[in-house]
Design an enzyme around this catalytic site. Structure first.
Site, short mmCIF file in Angstrom:
data_model
loop_
_atom_site.label_atom_id
_atom_site.label_comp_id
_atom_site.label_asym_id
_atom_site.label_seq_id
_atom_site.Cartn_x
_atom_site.Cartn_y
_atom_site.Cartn_z
N CYS A 104 -1.73 -10.48 3.30
CA CYS A 104 -2.45 -9.37 3.92
C CYS A 104 -3.84 -9.19 3.32
O CYS A 104 -4.62 -8.37 3.79
CB CYS A 104 -1.67 -8.07 3.77
SG CYS A 104 -0.35 -7.93 4.97
N ILE A 105 -4.13 -9.89 2.25
CA ILE A 105 -5.43 -9.70 1.59
C ILE A 105 -6.27 -10.97 1.75
O ILE A 105 -5.86 -12.04 1.34
CB ILE A 105 -5.26 -9.41 0.08
CG1 ILE A 105 -4.27 -8.29 -0.15
CG2 ILE A 105 -6.62 -9.14 -0.53
CD1 ILE A 105 -4.78 -6.91 0.11
#
Lengths: 105, 156
Positions: A104-105
């Site tokens: 997600c990053i």
């Protein structure tokens, strides 16, 4: 899952065009996928990122997301987005014949 | 599939807590990772996210935060907020989340626009020098809407 003929070879891809079986990949296929994604020509810098992604995936079983890519691929984040404007990690994974990174990053 | 893909988002960060700041940053960075155009607009206490003196010290609120599942009286104990923040921060470090300053750099380098809200900057008597280098500009709400044109607006 569908079968698609890329650079004369039948490969298994998912709905989004990511490879189901990374061992079906060749550089010629990668170049063809890149062209289809609007990246042409593939420069040495593009290949550096793509090969790094593939290597990481084959070594660790997961593909790096953008932050790790910017830190470890030798290509800084700014340049990654210039090389792959539609999402560096996502596109490089597609061209590298590996699954889409799920970070997600 | 079938629905129009999202092409552009403008995310407003209005809160200055740890859990108020991170989601907006993750959404902005996530948008860019998908090739979606993104803007971030920092307003009110959300300015703490870009305030050089403050953005390394943001905290989780331990009072009035039922999500923590601790007794109300305990939440007000001295050091509680710092402790809860520390624990969450540790876990995020294990998961390799960047710090707020590093996250801003990542989002900026990804080509997203970062803007501070003029009304809030004036209200808190701040100036450009208080903010991290990655901030593109201090803009009015009208200018924000101009920049957000043609995309989705997300308020956090």
């Amino acid at each position: 899952m569908t079968t698609k003929t890329i650079a004369g070879i039948d490969v298994e891809v998912n709905d989004e065009g990511f490879f189901e079986q990374p061992d079906q990949w060749t550089e010629a296929i990668g170049a063809e996928v890149a062209k289809e994604a609007g990246i042409e020509p593939m420069t040495d810098r593009h290949w550096q990122v793509v090969k790094f992604m593939r290597h990481q995936y084959l070594e660790t079983g997961s593909a790096p997301s953008i932050r790790a890519l910017g830190k470890a691929s030798g290509v800084p984040v700014k340049e990654l987005y210039q090389l792959f404007p539609k999402g560096p990690a996502k596109l490089a994974a597609k061209i590298a014949g590996i699954p889409k990174p799920r970070g997600c990053i | 599939m079938g629905a129009e893909p999202i092409e552009k988002v403008s995310i407003i960060l209005s809160k200055g807590s740890f859990d108020g700041i991170y989601p907006g940053l993750i959404m902005a960075n996530g948008a860019r990772m998908e090739g979606i155009e993104a803007n971030l607009f920092f307003t009110f206490f959300g300015l703490d996210a870009i305030n050089k003196a403050r953005n390394e010290h943001v905290k989780v609120a331990s009072v009035g935060n039922p999500g923590l599942h601790i007794a109300t009286w305990l939440g007000g104990f001295p050091g509680m907020s710092a402790m809860v923040t520390h624990k969450l921060g540790q876990r995020m470090e294990e998961l390799d989340f960047p710090s707020i300053p590093e996250f801003l750099e990542l989002i900026h380098d990804s080509g997203a626009g970062l803007y501070a809200c003029k009304a809030s900057v004036d209200m808190f008597e701040l100036s450009r020098a208080d903010f991290v280098d990655e901030i593109d500009d201090i803009i009015t709400v009208g200018e924000f809407y101009e920049k957000a044109a043609g995309g989705q607006i997300i308020f956090t």
